[in-house]
Design an enzyme around this catalytic site. Structure first.
Site, PDB file in Angstrom:
ATOM      1  N   GLN A  74       0.823  -1.207   0.000  1.00 34.05           N
ATOM      2  CA  GLN A  74       0.000   0.000   0.000  1.00 34.05           C
ATOM      3  C   GLN A  74       0.857   1.257   0.000  1.00 34.05           C
ATOM      4  O   GLN A  74       2.071   1.200   0.171  1.00 34.05           O
ATOM      5  CB  GLN A  74      -0.930  -0.001   1.217  1.00 34.05           C
ATOM      6  N   ASP A 125      -8.930  -4.510  12.580  1.00 36.14           N
ATOM      7  CA  ASP A 125      -8.686  -3.091  12.306  1.00 36.14           C
ATOM      8  C   ASP A 125      -8.078  -2.907  10.914  1.00 36.14           C
ATOM      9  O   ASP A 125      -7.232  -2.061  10.689  1.00 36.14           O
ATOM     10  CB  ASP A 125      -7.776  -2.488  13.389  1.00 36.14           C
ATOM     11  N   ASP A 139      -0.042 -12.142   6.616  1.00 38.47           N
ATOM     12  CA  ASP A 139      -1.382 -11.882   6.109  1.00 38.47           C
ATOM     13  C   ASP A 139      -2.408 -12.306   7.162  1.00 38.47           C
ATOM     14  O   ASP A 139      -2.333 -13.415   7.714  1.00 38.47           O
ATOM     15  CB  ASP A 139      -1.587 -12.671   4.809  1.00 38.47           C
TER      16      ASP A 139
END
Lengths: 338, 338
Positions: free
Chosen positions: B78, B203, B184
Site C-alpha cells: 500500500q 482493524d 497476512d
C-alpha cells in the site's frame, strides 16, 4: 510549506455568481469583514468553480458539488443560497453557513425539538425563535398536547423560500396551532408575560461562534427564563464537542445561574455540520424538576401532526444517549471531577 | 449544470507529489482503476494545490490544508502519506483513505477496543488483525486481565512509520504482552487453533466499501468465529449509518448465522471520517451470553498500561449509548418491526 499556491481556498461568506444561467459557476468572494469565532479572519479565495465550500475552520473545508442553483437572494437581514447537491438533496446556505440539507435536516430538527418537548409533561404552549424553515414547527406538530405554537422569525424571505422549495420542511406552517410573528426575536421575548411558555426552542442557528454568543447573552437568557413557566424548558443548539475552543462549561454555569433548574449538554450526528456533530443546550427553570436524560413524555408514533410520517431520527433511546458524553467532554464540563 | 468547469475535483486515490521539497504541492491523480463502493468510478481531477481532498462520495469532499508533508512511501502492499494539517495534527492517508488524525484517533481506537474488551469478563488472550499503527494495542494495554496480545499486521512500513512519527499511538508496541506477527491476517486466522482468543479486533480499516466486503466474506468470518472461545467477541469497524447504501441488516444476519451469539451494530463520532461517523460490528460466539449494551468489565481509571493517561473518549455511559440507534437505522436493521 511556502506561501505561494497555498493558503488560497474558497470561503463561504458572501457567495457570488458568475454565468449564473449558463454554468452555475459559484465564486466565493472575500471575507466581508466578518470574523471567525476564534477571532481570525477567514482566508480570501480564488474559486473552486461549480462547488460550494463550507469552511469549518481555517485549513479545513467541506466541499459540495452544486448540480443546480435553485435560489439566491438577499433580504435586509441576510443572504440565502439554495442549490441542488449531488448527494444531500437541496442545500440551504444562510449568510455563508450551511443551514440545512434535505438529506440530514431531520436529525437536527427532531432532536432540538423532542429533547425539550419529551422532557416535560403535557406541554401546551410553545415558542420557537427563528426556525423560519418550518422544520421545528413540523416536529412540534407531532405533540398533541400542544395547543398553541408561536414562531417569531424576523425574515419573511426565509419563510417564503422554504415554502416554495422545501415543502416537506415548511409543512410545519400548515399546523393550525401555529401563529407566525414577523419580528425580532429579542424584542418578542422581552414583550412576553412572565411564565407564558412550557417550552421555548431557539433555532437562530449559526454553527460555532454565534450560538455561543447568544448563549452568553445574559439579558437575552434572563428574558427567556422569564417567559418560561416554572419547570419550563429551553432547547438551543450549542457548539460541537469537537470545536477547538469548546467552552461549554462557562455556558452551563451561566445557564444554571439564570434558569435555576436542570442544565445539560447533549449532542448528535449531523454529517453536513462542521465536525459532523451538533450540540444542544437544555435548560429548565426553577419549579417542577426536569430530568432531561429520562424522557417522560414519549412521542406517540401514531400522531404525526402535519408531518408526513413518523420521526426518522428521534426515539426515547437516542434521547437518553444524546446526554452520554465522551470523557474529554465530561472533563471540559466539570474539570473538578478529574 | 453544464459539463465544462464542473465535475472536476481532486480525488484521493494515488496521490502524487510535485515540487516535494519546495512547496509540498499535492496533486491528486486519476482513479488507478479502482472503483467506488457503489460501483461507479471516481471522477478524475485537476489539483487543489497544497490541499488533500478526502472524497467521501462523488460530489462531496473534505479538504485539508497540508502544512507540511512528513512522509510519503509505498510498500509492496500500500501507499502511505503523512502530512501535518492545520487543525488535526498529523494525518495519515493509507491508499488514499484517511486512516487517522492525531486530533481524533482516540475516539475510534478506544471505542473499537473497549466495546469488545469491556463486554466480556476477564479477557486474557486478544488478537488484533491489522492496526499496525499501534493505537488499538495502546488501548488493549489498559486491561490488566489480558495476558497475551497477538497483532498480525502485513506491512512493516506502517509499523515503522507510526513508531517514528506517531509515538503516542505506536506506544502500544511497548507493552511486553504484545507479540508481533508480520503476516497476512487471513492466513494467520486460518492457522489459529479453535477457541484460542477471548477477543479478536479487526482493524483492517478502509471506510465504506471494503469493510462491508470483509464482513461479507463468510470464509473469513468462519475462521474468526473458530478462533474465538465460546462467548468470545469480535469487534470490527462497519459502515457509517449515513452511508447512502447502508446495508448493515444483511451483515448482521450473516454474522448471526456464523457467530451464533449476540450481534450488534454501534456507532460513534469521528469527525475526519466520512459523514463524521464510524460504525462498529460486535459479534459474540455461542457460549456464555454477551450483552454488548451493558459493559460488565469496566475500565479501571488507575490502570492505563503503556498509555500516557486515561481514555479521552470511552466510558461506560458512552459504551451503552453507542448502541442506541436513530430510528431510520433501526428500521434499516429490522424492517419487520416497522
Amino acid at each position: 510549506m511556502g506561501s505561494s499556491g497555498v493558503g488560497q481556498y474558497p470561503t463561504k461568506t458572501q457567495v457570488q455568481f458568475e454565468n449564473f444561467d449558463d454554468e452555475n459557476i459559484v465564486t466565493s468572494a472575500a471575507n466581508n469583514g466578518k470574523k471567525e469565532c476564534n477571532g481570525t479572519p477567514k482566508d480570501t479565495s480564488p474559486a473552486l468553480p461549480g462547488w460550494y465550500a463550507d469552511v469549518s475552520w481555517p485549513g479545513e473545508a467541506h466541499i459540495y458539488k452544486m448540480e443546480k442553483i435553485i435560489f439566491q437572494g438577499k433580504s435586509e437581514f441576510q443572504e440565502l443560497l439554495v442549490f441542488e447537491s449531488s448527494r444531500h438533496g437541496k442545500v440551504a446556505i444562510l449568510d455563508g453557513y450551511i443551514q440545512l440539507t434535505e438529506n440530514d435536516e431531520f436529525a437536527y430538527q427532531e432532536m432540538l425539538t423532542h429533547l425539550a418537548l419529551c422532557s416535560v409533561p403535557n406541554p401546551k404552549k410553545v415558542l420557537l425563535v427563528g426556525g423560519g424553515d418550518g422544520g421545528i414547527l413540523r416536529e412540534i406538530s407531532r405533540h398533541s398536547s400542544v395547543q398553541h405554537i408561536d414562531i417569531c422569525e424576523i425574515d419573511t424571505m426565509v419563510i417564503d423560500v422554504y415554502k416554495k422549495f422545501f415543502p416537506d420542511i415548511a409543512i410545519g406552517y400548515e399546523d393550525p396551532r401555529v401563529h407566525v410573528h414577523i419580528r425580532d426575536g429579542i424584542a418578542f421575548i422581552n414583550s412576553v408575560p412572565k411564565g407564558t411558555y412550557d417550552v421555548i426552542i431557539l433555532d437562530a442557528f449559526q454553527p460555532m461562534g454565534p450560538i455561543a454568543e447568544v448563549l452568553a447573552d445574559k439579558c437575552f437568557l434572563d428574558s427567556v427564563a422569564n417567559a418560561l413557566r416554572p419547570g419550563g424548558v429551553l432547547s438551543a443548539p450549542a457548539d460541537s464537542l469537537w470545536h477547538k475552543n469548546f467552552v461549554v462549561a462557562d455556558t452551563i454555569e451561566k445557564c444554571k445561574n439564570i434558569f435555576k433548574g436542570s442544565v445539560n449538554y447533549a449532542w448528535t450526528t449531523v454529517p453536513t455540520y462542521a465536525s459532523g456533530v451538533i450540540g444542544f443546550m437544555l435548560c429548565s427553570t426553577k419549579g417542577p424538576p426536569v430530568n432531561f436524560k429520562c424522557p417522560i413524555n414519549p412521542l406517540n408514533p401514531e400522531q404525526n401532526g402535519v408531518a408526513k410520517g413518523p420521526p426518522k431520527f428521534y426515539n426515547s433511546e437516542i434521547h437518553s444517549a444524546a446526554f452520554c458524553l465522551p470523557s474529554f467532554v465530561e472533563k471540559a464540563i466539570d474539570p473538578k471531577r478529574y
